[in-house]
Design a protein around this motif. Structure first.
Motif, mmCIF file in Angstrom:
data_model
loop_
_atom_site.group_PDB
_atom_site.id
_atom_site.type_symbol
_atom_site.label_atom_id
_atom_site.label_comp_id
_atom_site.label_asym_id
_atom_site.label_seq_id
_atom_site.Cartn_x
_atom_site.Cartn_y
_atom_site.Cartn_z
ATOM 1 N N GLY A 697 -6.795 -1.309 5.013
ATOM 2 C CA GLY A 697 -7.990 -2.038 4.601
ATOM 3 C C GLY A 697 -8.570 -1.563 3.290
ATOM 4 N N ASP A 698 -7.809 -0.774 2.491
ATOM 5 C CA ASP A 698 -8.349 -0.311 1.210
ATOM 6 C C ASP A 698 -8.066 -1.343 0.115
ATOM 7 O OD1 ASP A 698 -5.688 0.040 0.401
ATOM 8 O OD2 ASP A 698 -5.646 2.110 1.111
ATOM 9 N N SER A 699 -8.369 -0.969 -1.121
ATOM 10 C CA SER A 699 -8.300 -1.929 -2.231
ATOM 11 C C SER A 699 -6.917 -2.017 -2.872
ATOM 12 C CB SER A 699 -9.319 -1.556 -3.305
ATOM 13 O OG SER A 699 -9.036 -0.251 -3.810
ATOM 14 N N ARG A 700 -5.965 -1.215 -2.433
ATOM 15 C CA ARG A 700 -4.634 -1.260 -3.039
ATOM 16 C C ARG A 700 -3.955 -2.598 -2.739
ATOM 17 N NH1 ARG A 700 -1.558 3.599 -0.403
ATOM 18 N NH2 ARG A 700 -2.802 2.860 1.367
ATOM 19 N N PRO A 701 -3.132 -3.095 -3.687
ATOM 20 C CA PRO A 701 -2.369 -4.310 -3.383
ATOM 21 C C PRO A 701 -1.413 -4.046 -2.229
ATOM 22 C CG PRO A 701 -1.564 -3.288 -5.401
ATOM 23 C CD PRO A 701 -2.830 -2.567 -5.032
ATOM 24 N N ARG A 702 -1.253 -5.049 -1.395
ATOM 25 C CA ARG A 702 -0.401 -4.896 -0.211
ATOM 26 C C ARG A 702 1.015 -5.397 -0.488
ATOM 27 N NH1 ARG A 702 -3.215 -6.170 5.260
ATOM 28 N NH2 ARG A 702 -1.488 -7.645 5.417
ATOM 29 N N VAL A 703 1.985 -4.773 0.149
ATOM 30 C CA VAL A 703 3.353 -5.268 0.159
ATOM 31 C C VAL A 703 3.886 -5.130 1.576
ATOM 32 C CG1 VAL A 703 4.297 -3.016 -0.560
ATOM 33 C CG2 VAL A 703 5.691 -5.089 -0.816
ATOM 34 N N VAL A 704 4.478 -6.196 2.081
ATOM 35 C CA VAL A 704 5.088 -6.169 3.406
ATOM 36 C C VAL A 704 6.506 -5.624 3.260
ATOM 37 C CG1 VAL A 704 5.856 -7.547 5.371
ATOM 38 C CG2 VAL A 704 3.703 -8.109 4.197
ATOM 39 N N GLY A 738 1.316 2.633 -6.167
ATOM 40 C CA GLY A 738 -0.021 2.124 -5.914
ATOM 41 C C GLY A 738 -0.120 1.021 -4.893
ATOM 42 N N PHE A 739 0.936 0.816 -4.104
ATOM 43 C CA PHE A 739 0.918 -0.241 -3.101
ATOM 44 C C PHE A 739 0.547 0.319 -1.728
ATOM 45 C CE2 PHE A 739 3.565 -2.293 -6.288
ATOM 46 C CZ PHE A 739 3.140 -3.612 -6.232
ATOM 47 N N GLN A 740 -0.086 -0.534 -0.952
ATOM 48 C CA GLN A 740 -0.299 -0.263 0.474
ATOM 49 C C GLN A 740 0.848 -0.945 1.228
ATOM 50 O OE1 GLN A 740 -3.448 -1.298 4.087
ATOM 51 N NE2 GLN A 740 -3.889 -1.955 2.009
ATOM 52 N N VAL A 741 1.588 -0.171 2.034
ATOM 53 C CA VAL A 741 2.793 -0.678 2.679
ATOM 54 C C VAL A 741 2.451 -1.161 4.090
ATOM 55 C CG1 VAL A 741 5.132 -0.133 3.430
ATOM 56 C CG2 VAL A 741 4.227 0.864 1.321
#
Length: 935
Positions: A697-704, A738-741
């Protein structure tokens, strides 16, 4: 008649069993080349050395056994087939030696033409011949056919760029014209032969009418008959002999090495397409362009343009051209951009005043350039793709004097109409007056053969007699034009050719009925059947362009050979014949050893994926539907079982030690009838189940992150220096950038369906694919977040049948290239790395992207030549390890000085590591090692 027993017994002692083929399936498969003829050899020999050729020829000469040589089998006139002994080149004919900074190159006959040019590229040089088949044909065939091409003309063909030759005559004697000792020995042993050649040349030059005719014929582009110009161009017998071998199509000797004077390969180029309102104005422009700085001028008649106007990517204006339109595709090349621009201005100024229907100006833009050349290159396959099943595509190849080109084109068009060849098209190398015309022809009924005979008789009269042209400009005489050689050349020249033939091949064992034949009907015999087999492959024209990229070629069958055999099986079944023995052999040779990767489709002129046929036939035999249903419904349990098996195997390794386990595994595999897989030190350890973190739930861009099932099951091998599993390494790299996985829910139940599809279980494969897409849509918030798949084969599988438009799916190469390069600083390592471009990476169009990323990471990058597919093919590396070993047989030598190898498929990396002697890892390992977050 069978082959003499004495010959067979001697050959058995000379050539190992694995390189002798006399079984019905193999001889049928080898009985085909790219022509519309077929002869089934009694014996096929794969030779690996000049000494073997020498000994075979001595035996054949002694027993009067006819032999035929074949390099790649891409020739079109029936010169590479035999009903006696067919000699094909093995692996060990690929020697290359670049000399004098690329000014010369020495080549063995097994080198593919394009590979020779890769060797010369650092010096901006290339060999002169540039046939359309250069990515598949081999030097032996290029020289033996005196092949040319679009830019080659007559000045840069093999005859005119020959610097030296090593050859073997019919009696097994060897001559190397560049070796003083070899020359001296040959002069001592064959002095009488050399004297006779000298006398033949003297007599020819002393006959003014004959000499003038020969010189006239070779001012044109001409491969009809033997190279009689050798007798007027040279007075030294060794020069005469070596130049007679050029274009002799294996009828005078075997060429075991050739040295070329190379030609410039200018880096700057531009192309234009000019459409004229009629043939006459188009051909007048050709005469003007012959005096201009152009490297290629290709003519396309309205029929050829019409054949491609509806293909994807073609410009709309092609459809609007008038009925009589005729186009020229023009290319100019130069050493510098400034010089190129001067040339382009000069060319266009020369054409001012010519009426034009359409003009696409010169462009250096690769996109425009490639589109224009696609128009030209798609014409031949376009005719092949629309032909009636059971007919063949014939491409003929004539030369008119350039000043008579317009009349020649129009007369050919009238011949097409008179004989009902409505689909026929004309295109060609206009600067030389060289026209190709393509038409479809059936040979199933006598009236079809009679129609073809009548048409070719009229073509011969038109081209050779009325216009004084050449019936074969660059495709070779073969069987196709052998009956017309005397008509074209006249009696004196024809008898001279026979004198040369009988002098160099007195027993007539070398490729009989090719170039010269005493049978006036030879061009109408042994016509190749192309019976319907399956809609997937019925358009195959058996050209052989697919073969260089096939991992099973020379182990079992190539794609072309698979189609040949399957066609024959289907035809025999329709005739009520028993095909069980042939089908039993085909199971292993055709189905079990096919990697089914589809690389053949990339090289095929009509886009045939032979793997699709193989998968269809596997589906026919896929009888374990209940097991497939259970696996699809309990996929997580299946993965647990796979991890348990790997743990047990690794436990055995710890207990017994790697060497003993390898020997025990080999023994068990043999006892099981090759059903148990072979253990190797590259076999992975079991991966730990993935820990799925809920979204932060943070501000980092997400990647699935879609981790392939092999990544979830297979960890590193026990001896690998990299012991972090791929999933952990990938997650660390993505987070560094810098991605949220994010992982999909219930990931261990998910699968793209590839394991099911490759085994013929299409229904289960589609069910798993649909299930996965639904999970990815949910994880990516309806496609808002990109999806990273860590294995390129899975990415390709999801994209092939049309992915949900909302999903943004990336393989490792594309994601790193588009998302990570700007987020990371690269500090390249000094140690060289090897790159394996997987089949799926090639299909995805990311091959160059992978190489570019590797070059950011390491100062030296090696892409091993000739390895297009590793042959592991999912699980074939376990179940059919000989396919993997064969595909990678040259890998170790190519990468021995590299520190590691890179790939984008975990299963491919197993076989690559085993056969390379270095560890292969996913691309992310190297990228992570040499990068840090960009400030």
């Amino acid at each position: 008649m069978s082959l003499p027993a004495a010959f067979l017994q001697a050959v058995e002692r000379l050539i190992p069993r694995q390189r002798r083929f006399d079984d019905p399936l193999s001889t049928l498969a080898f009985g085909t080349d790219a022509s519309f003829y077929r002869l089934v050899p009694k014996l096929v020999l794969r030779v690996e050395s000049e000494e073997e050729v020498v000994q075979v020829l001595r035996l054949a000469s002694a027993e009067r056994v006819p032999v035929t040589f074949r390099a790649a089998g891409t020739s079109l006139s029936g010169q590479a087939i035999s009903d006696s002994v067919l000699i094909v080149l093995g692996d060990h004919w690929d020697g290359r030696q670049v000399r004098n900074q690329g000014a010369q190159i020495r080549l063995q006959p097994g080198v593919i033409g394009a590979q020779a040019n890769v060797s010369l590229a650092p010096w901006q040089r290339k060999i002169g011949p540039d046939p359309a088949s250069i990515n598949a044909c081999k030097i032996g065939g290029i020289v033996a056919n005196n092949a040319s091409g679009m830019c080659c003309g007559t000045a840069q063909n093999s005859y005119h760029t020959l610097a030296g030759m090593r050859l073997v005559l019919a009696d097994g004697s060897v001559l190397d014209t560049e070796d003083a000792a070899s020359v001296a020995a040959f002069q001592a042993s064959h002095g009488e032969l050399l004297e006779q050649l000298t006398e033949l040349a003297r007599q020819t030059r002393a006959n003014p009418e004959l000499a003038a005719r020969i010189r006239h014929k070779y001012r044109l582009k001409n491969t009809t008959g033997l190279s009689l110009n050798a007798l007027v161009d040279f007075d030294q017998p060794l020069d005469i002999l070596s130049h007679l071998l050029v274009g002799s199509e294996g009828t005078l000797g075997f060429i075991s090495a050739v040295t070329y004077h190379t030609v410039p390969d200018h880096p700057h180029k531009a192309s234009a397409l000019l459409v004229f309102p009629d043939v006459a104005s188009c051909c007048r422009a050709v005469a003007v362009l012959k005096q201009q700085p152009v490297s290629a001028v290709e003519l396309l008649d309205r029929r050829s343009l019409r054949s491609v106007e509806n293909k994807a990517g073609m410009p709309e204006w092609v459809k609007a051209l008038s009925a009589g339109a005729c186009a020229l595709l023009i290319e100019s090349r130069a050493a510098s951009q400034g010089l190129l621009h001067e040339q382009l201005t000069q060319v266009m100024d020369a054409l001012v005043g010519f009426p034009l229907e359409k003009r696409v100006d010169f462009s250096e833009d690769p996109a425009v350039y490639d589109q224009l050349w696609r128009i030209r290159k798609d014409t031949f396959p376009a005719v092949g793709a629309v032909r009636q099943t059971g007919t063949t595509v014939i491409i003929e190849d004539v030369t008119f004097p350039v000043e008579l080109l317009a009349e020649g084109v129009n007369r050919l068009l009238k011949l097409f109409d008179r004989h009902g060849y409505d689909e026929a098209i004309i295109f060609g190398h206009a600067l030389e007056g060289n026209l190709h015309f393509v038409f479809t022809q059936g040979f199933d009924a006598p009236e079809q053969v009679a129609r073809y005979q009548a048409f070719m008789d009229e073509v011969a009269q038109l081209v050779a007699v009325e216009f004084g042209g050449s019936l074969k400009a660059e495709h070779g005489t073969g069987r196709n034009m052998a009956p017309f050689v005397e008509l074209e050349w006249g009696r004196d020249a024809y008898q001279l050719m026979w004198r040369v033939k009988r002098l160099l091949d007195p027993r007539g064992i070398l490729n009989p009925d090719v170039v010269l034949s005493e049978d006036p009907q030879i061009h109408l015999k042994h016509l190749k059947p192309l019976p319907a087999a399956d809609a997937i492959v019925d358009k195959c024209i058996e050209c052989g362009f697919c073969e260089p990229v096939c991992p099973s070629k020379e182990l079992t069958l190539s794609p072309r050979q698979r189609i040949v055999v399957w066609r024959d099986i289907q035809a025999r079944q329709r005739r009520g014949e028993d095909t069980r023995a042939l089908e039993r052999d085909f199971q292993y040779q055709g189905l079990d050893t096919c990697a089914a990767t589809g690389l053949c489709a990339q090289r095929c002129p009509v886009g045939i994926n032979t793997g699709d046929l193989v998968r269809k036939l596997r589906a026919r035999d896929a009888t374990h539907q209940a097991t497939a249903d259970w696996l699809a419904g309990h996929f997580a349990s299946a993965l647990k079982g796979a991890r348990l098996t790997l743990r047990a195997t690794d436990g055995a390794r710890r207990l017994l030690g790697a060497p003993l386990l390898a020997r025990a595994s080999a023994g068990l595999r043999k006892l099981s009838g090759q059903r148990l897989p072979q253990w190797s030190s590259a076999l992975p350890q079991a991966a730990q189940p993935t820990r799925f973190n809920p979204p932060a739930g943070d501000s980092r861009p997400r990647v699935v992150y879609l981790a392939a099932c092999v990544s979830r099951v297979m960890g590193p091998a026990f001896a690998d220096r990299e012991q972090m599993p791929l999933i952990d390494k990938t997650r660390a790299l993505l987070e560094k950038a810098g991605f949220q996985v994010i992982f999909p829910e219930q990931q261990d139940n998910l699968c793209c369906g590839q394991p099911f599809a490759s085994k013929g279980y299409a229904e289960q494969a589609e069910a798993k694919r649909d299930e996965l897409i639904a999970a990815l849509l949910k994880a990516s918030r309806g496609g808002l977040d990109p999806v990273y798949c860590d294995t390129s084969p899975c990415t390709l599988r999801l994209l092939q049948d049309g992915l949900d438009a909302r999903l943004k799916l990336y393989d490792p190469v594309k994601f790193i290239r588009e998302q990570l390069l700007e987020r990371l600083e690269f500090h390249p390592q000094e140690q060289p790395v090897a790159v394996h471009i997987t089949c799926s990476t090639q299909h995805l169009g990311e091959a160059e992207g992978l190489i570019e990323i590797a070059r950011r990471c390491a100062r030296e990058v090696i892409v091993p030549e000739g390895i297009h597919c590793c042959g592991f093919a999912g699980d074939k590396g376990f179940t059919t390890p000989e396919l993997n070993a064969h595909a990678l047989r040259s890998l170790k030598d190519a990468v021995q000085h590299c520190s590691e190898g890179l790939s984008t498929s975990r299963t491919c990396e197993i076989g690559l590591s085993q056969h390379a002697g270095i560890d292969y890892h996913g691309l992310v390992y190297l990228v992570d090692r040499v990068t840090r977050p960009r400030a």
